[in-house]
Motif scaffolding. Structure first.
Motif, short mmCIF file in Angstrom:
data_model
loop_
_atom_site.label_atom_id
_atom_site.label_comp_id
_atom_site.label_asym_id
_atom_site.label_seq_id
_atom_site.Cartn_x
_atom_site.Cartn_y
_atom_site.Cartn_z
N GLU A 21 -26.36 -39.42 92.33
CA GLU A 21 -26.78 -39.43 90.93
C GLU A 21 -25.58 -39.58 89.99
OE1 GLU A 21 -28.62 -36.23 87.76
OE2 GLU A 21 -29.13 -36.01 89.87
N ILE A 22 -24.51 -38.85 90.27
CA ILE A 22 -23.31 -38.92 89.43
C ILE A 22 -22.75 -40.34 89.40
CG2 ILE A 22 -20.89 -38.19 89.25
CD1 ILE A 22 -21.86 -35.41 90.31
N PHE A 23 -22.72 -41.00 90.57
CA PHE A 23 -22.18 -42.34 90.67
C PHE A 23 -23.17 -43.42 90.22
CE2 PHE A 23 -19.02 -40.12 92.98
CZ PHE A 23 -17.91 -40.93 93.05
N GLY A 24 -24.46 -43.07 90.16
CA GLY A 24 -25.46 -44.02 89.72
C GLY A 24 -26.13 -44.80 90.83
N PHE A 25 -26.14 -44.22 92.04
CA PHE A 25 -26.83 -44.83 93.18
C PHE A 25 -28.19 -44.16 93.35
CE2 PHE A 25 -22.33 -45.51 94.27
CZ PHE A 25 -22.34 -46.86 94.57
N GLU A 26 -29.14 -44.92 93.88
CA GLU A 26 -30.47 -44.37 94.18
C GLU A 26 -30.35 -43.37 95.34
OE1 GLU A 26 -33.35 -44.91 92.60
OE2 GLU A 26 -32.31 -46.18 91.15
N GLU A 38 -15.81 -49.11 93.17
CA GLU A 38 -16.23 -50.00 92.08
C GLU A 38 -16.68 -49.23 90.84
OE1 GLU A 38 -19.36 -52.53 93.43
OE2 GLU A 38 -18.02 -53.80 94.60
N THR A 39 -17.18 -48.02 91.02
CA THR A 39 -17.69 -47.24 89.89
C THR A 39 -16.58 -46.52 89.12
OG1 THR A 39 -18.07 -45.25 91.20
CG2 THR A 39 -19.88 -46.85 91.09
N ILE A 40 -15.38 -46.48 89.68
CA ILE A 40 -14.26 -45.81 89.01
C ILE A 40 -13.75 -46.69 87.88
CG2 ILE A 40 -11.92 -44.94 89.34
CD1 ILE A 40 -12.78 -44.39 92.28
N HIS A 41 -13.48 -46.08 86.76
CA HIS A 41 -12.97 -46.81 85.60
C HIS A 41 -11.74 -47.61 86.02
CE1 HIS A 41 -11.22 -47.57 81.66
NE2 HIS A 41 -12.40 -47.22 81.12
N ASP A 65 -7.15 -34.19 95.72
CA ASP A 65 -7.53 -33.43 94.53
C ASP A 65 -7.15 -34.29 93.32
OD1 ASP A 65 -8.08 -31.62 92.54
OD2 ASP A 65 -6.86 -30.00 93.39
N ILE A 66 -8.16 -34.80 92.64
CA ILE A 66 -7.89 -35.77 91.57
C ILE A 66 -8.98 -35.71 90.51
CG2 ILE A 66 -9.06 -37.67 92.75
CD1 ILE A 66 -6.69 -39.47 91.73
N GLU A 67 -8.60 -36.04 89.30
CA GLU A 67 -9.55 -36.16 88.19
C GLU A 67 -9.47 -37.59 87.69
OE1 GLU A 67 -9.33 -34.22 83.97
OE2 GLU A 67 -10.02 -32.72 85.43
N TYR A 68 -10.63 -38.19 87.44
CA TYR A 68 -10.66 -39.59 87.00
C TYR A 68 -11.95 -39.88 86.24
CZ TYR A 68 -13.48 -40.13 91.26
OH TYR A 68 -14.43 -39.99 92.24
N ARG A 69 -11.94 -41.03 85.57
CA ARG A 69 -13.13 -41.48 84.85
C ARG A 69 -13.99 -42.34 85.76
NH1 ARG A 69 -9.70 -44.06 80.23
NH2 ARG A 69 -8.37 -44.15 82.05
N LEU A 70 -15.28 -42.15 85.62
CA LEU A 70 -16.28 -42.86 86.41
C LEU A 70 -17.26 -43.51 85.46
CD1 LEU A 70 -17.53 -42.96 89.43
CD2 LEU A 70 -18.99 -41.16 88.56
N VAL A 71 -17.73 -44.71 85.79
CA VAL A 71 -18.76 -45.38 84.99
C VAL A 71 -20.01 -45.45 85.86
CG1 VAL A 71 -19.40 -47.44 83.71
CG2 VAL A 71 -17.00 -46.69 83.75
N ASN A 72 -21.03 -44.70 85.47
CA ASN A 72 -22.28 -44.65 86.23
C ASN A 72 -22.89 -46.04 86.36
OD1 ASN A 72 -25.40 -44.37 86.26
ND2 ASN A 72 -24.68 -42.35 86.89
N ARG A 73 -23.27 -46.42 87.57
CA ARG A 73 -23.79 -47.76 87.85
C ARG A 73 -25.10 -48.05 87.12
NH1 ARG A 73 -22.91 -50.57 92.85
NH2 ARG A 73 -25.17 -50.70 92.96
N GLU A 78 -19.87 -43.07 80.85
CA GLU A 78 -18.55 -42.71 81.36
C GLU A 78 -18.49 -41.20 81.51
OE1 GLU A 78 -14.10 -42.96 79.69
OE2 GLU A 78 -15.14 -44.90 79.77
N ARG A 79 -18.02 -40.76 82.66
CA ARG A 79 -17.89 -39.34 82.94
C ARG A 79 -16.49 -39.06 83.44
NH1 ARG A 79 -23.50 -40.00 85.47
NH2 ARG A 79 -24.75 -38.61 84.21
N ILE A 80 -16.06 -37.82 83.27
CA ILE A 80 -14.81 -37.38 83.88
C ILE A 80 -15.19 -36.59 85.12
CG2 ILE A 80 -12.75 -35.97 83.63
CD1 ILE A 80 -12.80 -36.69 80.66
N ILE A 81 -14.61 -36.99 86.24
CA ILE A 81 -14.95 -36.44 87.55
C ILE A 81 -13.75 -35.69 88.12
CG2 ILE A 81 -15.57 -37.09 89.93
CD1 ILE A 81 -17.76 -37.58 87.83
N ARG A 82 -14.01 -34.60 88.78
CA ARG A 82 -12.99 -33.90 89.56
C ARG A 82 -13.43 -33.98 91.01
NH1 ARG A 82 -9.32 -29.38 88.90
NH2 ARG A 82 -8.27 -29.28 90.91
N ALA A 83 -12.62 -34.60 91.84
CA ALA A 83 -12.94 -34.75 93.25
C ALA A 83 -11.89 -34.03 94.10
CB ALA A 83 -12.99 -36.22 93.64
N THR A 84 -12.35 -33.30 95.09
CA THR A 84 -11.46 -32.64 96.03
C THR A 84 -11.94 -32.94 97.43
OG1 THR A 84 -12.73 -30.59 95.97
CG2 THR A 84 -10.90 -30.77 94.43
#
Length: 104
Positions: A21-26, A38-41, A65-73, A78-84
């Motif tokens: 859902e966060i990434f915009g996939f079914e 592809e969804t990363i800014h 451990d990273i924070e980045y912008r994501l564009v929902n498909r 645009e969201r700010i994501i924290r991934a670990t």
């Protein structure tokens, strides 16, 4: 908060419904690492790729451990994501699993 489980040998990612859902996939969509990237800014994409490569590098601690912008498909929001995450290596030092979370 969503979860993901990347298999480097098959280049497939099993994701929780929240991650999809966060990434915009079914729901239940099988995705590959390139599809997720592809969804990363575009301004953050190279930095994320480098962080993933470092975590999967034999001899590394396997930490991610990273924070980045994501564009929902779907909605282009645009969201700010924290991934670990944590990569796991076999006896030959080859990564076989990379588990983690993503927080919106």
């Amino acid at each position: 908060l969503g979860t993901w489980d990347y298999n480097p040998s098959t280049d497939t990612i099993l994701c929780s419904d929240r991650t999809l859902e966060i990434f915009g996939f079914e729901p239940d969509t099988p995705i590959s690492l390139p599809m997720a990237i592809e969804t990363i800014h575009e301004k953050d994409r190279l930095r994320v790729i480098e962080a993933i490569q470092h975590a999967l590098q034999p001899g590394s601690e396997g930490r991610y451990d990273i924070e980045y912008r994501l564009v929902n498909r779907q909605d282009q929001a645009e969201r700010i994501i924290r991934a670990t995450g944590q990569a796991f290596f076999n006896d030959q030092g080859i990564p076989y699993r990379f588990l983690g979370t993503v927080m919106d």
